[in-house]
Design a protein around this motif. Structure first.
Motif, PDB file in Angstrom:
ATOM      1  N   HIS A   1       0.847  -1.191   0.000  1.00 44.87           N
ATOM      2  CA  HIS A   1       0.000   0.000   0.000  1.00 44.87           C
ATOM      3  C   HIS A   1       0.883   1.242   0.000  1.00 44.87           C
ATOM      4  O   HIS A   1       1.889   1.294   0.716  1.00 44.87           O
TER       5      HIS A   1
ATOM      6  N   MET B   1      -7.117   4.700   4.804  1.00 38.77           N
ATOM      7  CA  MET B   1      -7.777   3.609   5.537  1.00 38.77           C
ATOM      8  C   MET B   1      -8.336   4.110   6.857  1.00 38.77           C
ATOM      9  O   MET B   1      -7.771   5.006   7.487  1.00 38.77           O
ATOM     10  N   ASP B   2      -9.445   3.486   7.285  1.00 37.97           N
ATOM     11  CA  ASP B   2      -9.917   3.781   8.634  1.00 37.97           C
ATOM     12  C   ASP B   2      -9.010   3.072   9.633  1.00 37.97           C
ATOM     13  O   ASP B   2      -8.246   2.165   9.270  1.00 37.97           O
TER      14      ASP B   2
ATOM     15  N   ALA C   1      -9.399   0.865  12.001  1.00 35.94           N
ATOM     16  CA  ALA C   1      -9.542  -0.583  12.192  1.00 35.94           C
ATOM     17  C   ALA C   1      -8.909  -1.357  11.039  1.00 35.94           C
ATOM     18  O   ALA C   1      -8.200  -2.355  11.246  1.00 35.94           O
ATOM     19  N   THR C   2      -9.168  -0.902   9.812  1.00 33.08           N
ATOM     20  CA  THR C   2      -8.605  -1.584   8.640  1.00 33.08           C
ATOM     21  C   THR C   2      -7.083  -1.480   8.633  1.00 33.08           C
ATOM     22  O   THR C   2      -6.378  -2.451   8.342  1.00 33.08           O
ATOM     23  N   ARG C   3      -6.570  -0.308   8.948  1.00 31.00           N
ATOM     24  CA  ARG C   3      -5.121  -0.098   8.976  1.00 31.00           C
ATOM     25  C   ARG C   3      -4.474  -0.975  10.036  1.00 31.00           C
ATOM     26  O   ARG C   3      -3.442  -1.616   9.780  1.00 31.00           O
TER      27      ARG C   3
ATOM     28  N   ALA D   1      -5.621  -3.793  11.289  1.00 31.61           N
ATOM     29  CA  ALA D   1      -5.723  -5.200  10.887  1.00 31.61           C
ATOM     30  C   ALA D   1      -4.659  -5.547   9.856  1.00 31.61           C
ATOM     31  O   ALA D   1      -4.035  -6.618   9.909  1.00 31.61           O
ATOM     32  N   TYR D   2      -4.415  -4.622   8.910  1.00 30.09           N
ATOM     33  CA  TYR D   2      -3.398  -4.858   7.884  1.00 30.09           C
ATOM     34  C   TYR D   2      -2.009  -4.960   8.506  1.00 30.09           C
ATOM     35  O   TYR D   2      -1.243  -5.883   8.214  1.00 30.09           O
TER      36      TYR D   2
ATOM     37  N   GLN E   1      -1.577  -8.173  10.467  1.00 28.87           N
ATOM     38  CA  GLN E   1      -1.408  -9.321   9.576  1.00 28.87           C
ATOM     39  C   GLN E   1       0.022  -9.395   9.055  1.00 28.87           C
ATOM     40  O   GLN E   1       0.623 -10.476   8.997  1.00 28.87           O
TER      41      GLN E   1
END
Length: 420
Positions: free
Chosen positions: A170, A178-179, A181-183, A185-186, A189
């Protein structure tokens, strides 16, 4: 079956177990090159901060090399190897909680523990191999064992490329869009991608320690050295200008090697925008293959060319190749850095050999420990390269390994002149 052949056959199992150590520490060393790129992404680090991976790792070599030598003298080669493998395994297992907690500092500590184990292995495995068979073929056995080190390096890069790198990249703009939560989580991971590869490595390393522990070695190979050490050896070595020059050359060489490989993926992505880390790692694999080919080629050339002259020529070529990488970033520059790997392949063992060539036995033991300590160059110069990159860009940062190869060339020229 003649007694001599029976003795040789009885050493085959121990020899295979010890030779595998060269593969295992090559694996760990070059997984770090993958970690620099992975942690830069998963922790959103600057080049300097990502370079701390190598700083933590090679600091372990610097601090533990001499204690490892003293441990080996007191408890013997086999005990030092087993203890080193257990430290290696413990550091690999620490990657699991470090990823779960998402703590970069714990990762750095885990790498320090792994490096401490490798300091024990490098200090003990090289002389151990020479003892596992007839004395007259000790050098050939050591050369054979060292050939497995770049094979481990290649494996480390492939493990990182296929089991750590996700292939998902990215841009900063995409990350910012990104919001939360998404950031999160990425990033989590990407951080957790190192858990299973290092867990498997830890299991293999500990299992290897158990195999060595239960394998019967000749008593003469595992016994501690009872001979009293002579006093003043270190002082004599540090007053020897040629030996001190060798320490400097080794320091700069290791810094150059680690710096080039650690930032190669970053360099490729800079010179060829849009290249994902997983694809850029192909150039790192090519470096490992070139390094392996250079080691065999250089060894063959030394039959006809004196080691110091070959070292001087290879250093000069590398200075030129680094200049190409600085001035022509992109595919041409990346290929030049692959070429650097070929020509630097013989540098570490050649500097090492020239440093102890005229030493007596006591000087060789202490001198070897001091030479292993110079691996701290991988920590210092990699951090310097990262800082220069942050300020002037990754291409111009290649001036750091360029200066290092100048120092190696100066050391080689010194030996050419003194042994003319």
């Amino acid at each position: 079956m003649p007694a001599s052949r029976q003795a040789t056959a009885g050493l085959l199992g121990p020899f295979v177990l010890i030779v595998a150590l060269f593969f295992l520490w090559g694996l760990a060393n070059n997984l770090n090159d993958v970690l620099v790129a992975q942690f830069k992404k998963s922790f959103v680090l600057s080049d300097f901060q990502a370079g701390l991976v190598q700083s933590a790792f090679y600091l372990g070599y610097f601090l533990i090399a001499m204690p490892a030598g003293l441990f080996m003298r007191r408890y013997g080669y086999k005990s030092a190897v087993v203890f080193g493998l257990l430290l290696y395994g413990a550091g690999a297992f620490l990657f699991w909680p470090a990823a779960s907690l998402g703590t970069y500092g714990l990762f750095l500590f885990a790498l320090f523990v792994i490096a401490s184990g490798l300091a024990f292995l490098e200090t003990s495995a090289n002389p151990f191999v020479t003892l596992l068979g007839p004395a007259e073929s000790g050098t050939r056995r050591l050369n054979l064992a060292q050939a497995f080190n770049p094979l481990g390096s290649i494996t480390g890069v492939l493990v990182g490329q296929h089991f750590i790198f996700s292939g998902i990249e990215h841009t900063p703009a995409q990350m910012a869009a990104m919001d939360a939560a998404t950031r999160s989580a990425y990033l989590a991971q990407e951080t957790s991608a190192v858990q299973w590869p290092y867990f498997v490595i830890g299991v293999v390393v500990v299992a290897w320690a158990v195999l060595i522990l239960v394998t019967r070695f000749p008593a003469s190979d595992i016994a501690a050295d009872e001979a009293p050490a002579r006093h003043g050896v270190m002082g004599r070595l540090l007053r020897d200008r040629s030996f001190v020059f060798a320490l400097a050359a080794q320091f700069f060489y290791v810094g150059a090697q680690v710096g080039v490989w650690s930032y190669l993926i970053r360099y490729v992505q800079f010179g060829m925008p849009g290249t994902p880390a997983k694809e850029a790692a192909n150039f790192l694999t090519a470096c490992m293959v070139a390094f392996l080919a250079g080691r065999f080629t250089g060894t063959a050339l030394m039959k006809r060319v004196p080691a110091e002259r070959l070292l001087l020529g290879f250093a000069a070529v590398n200075v030129a190749l680094v200049l190409v990488a600085m001035l022509v970033p992109g595919l041409v520059g990346a290929c030049a850095l692959v070429g650097v790997s070929f020509f630097m392949s013989v540098m570490y063992p050649t500097i090492f050999g020239l440093a102890v060539r005229d030493c007596d036995d006591d000087e060789r033991k202490i001198g070897s420990a001091l030479l292993v300590m110079t691996i701290i160059g991988g920590a210092v110069l990699t951090a310097v390269l990262g800082a220069v990159s942050d300020r002037f860009g990754i291409a111009y940062a290649m001036v750091v390994p360029g200066i290092a190869f100048v120092v190696v060339g100066a050391f080689a020229r010194h030996h050419v002149r003194t042994h003319a």
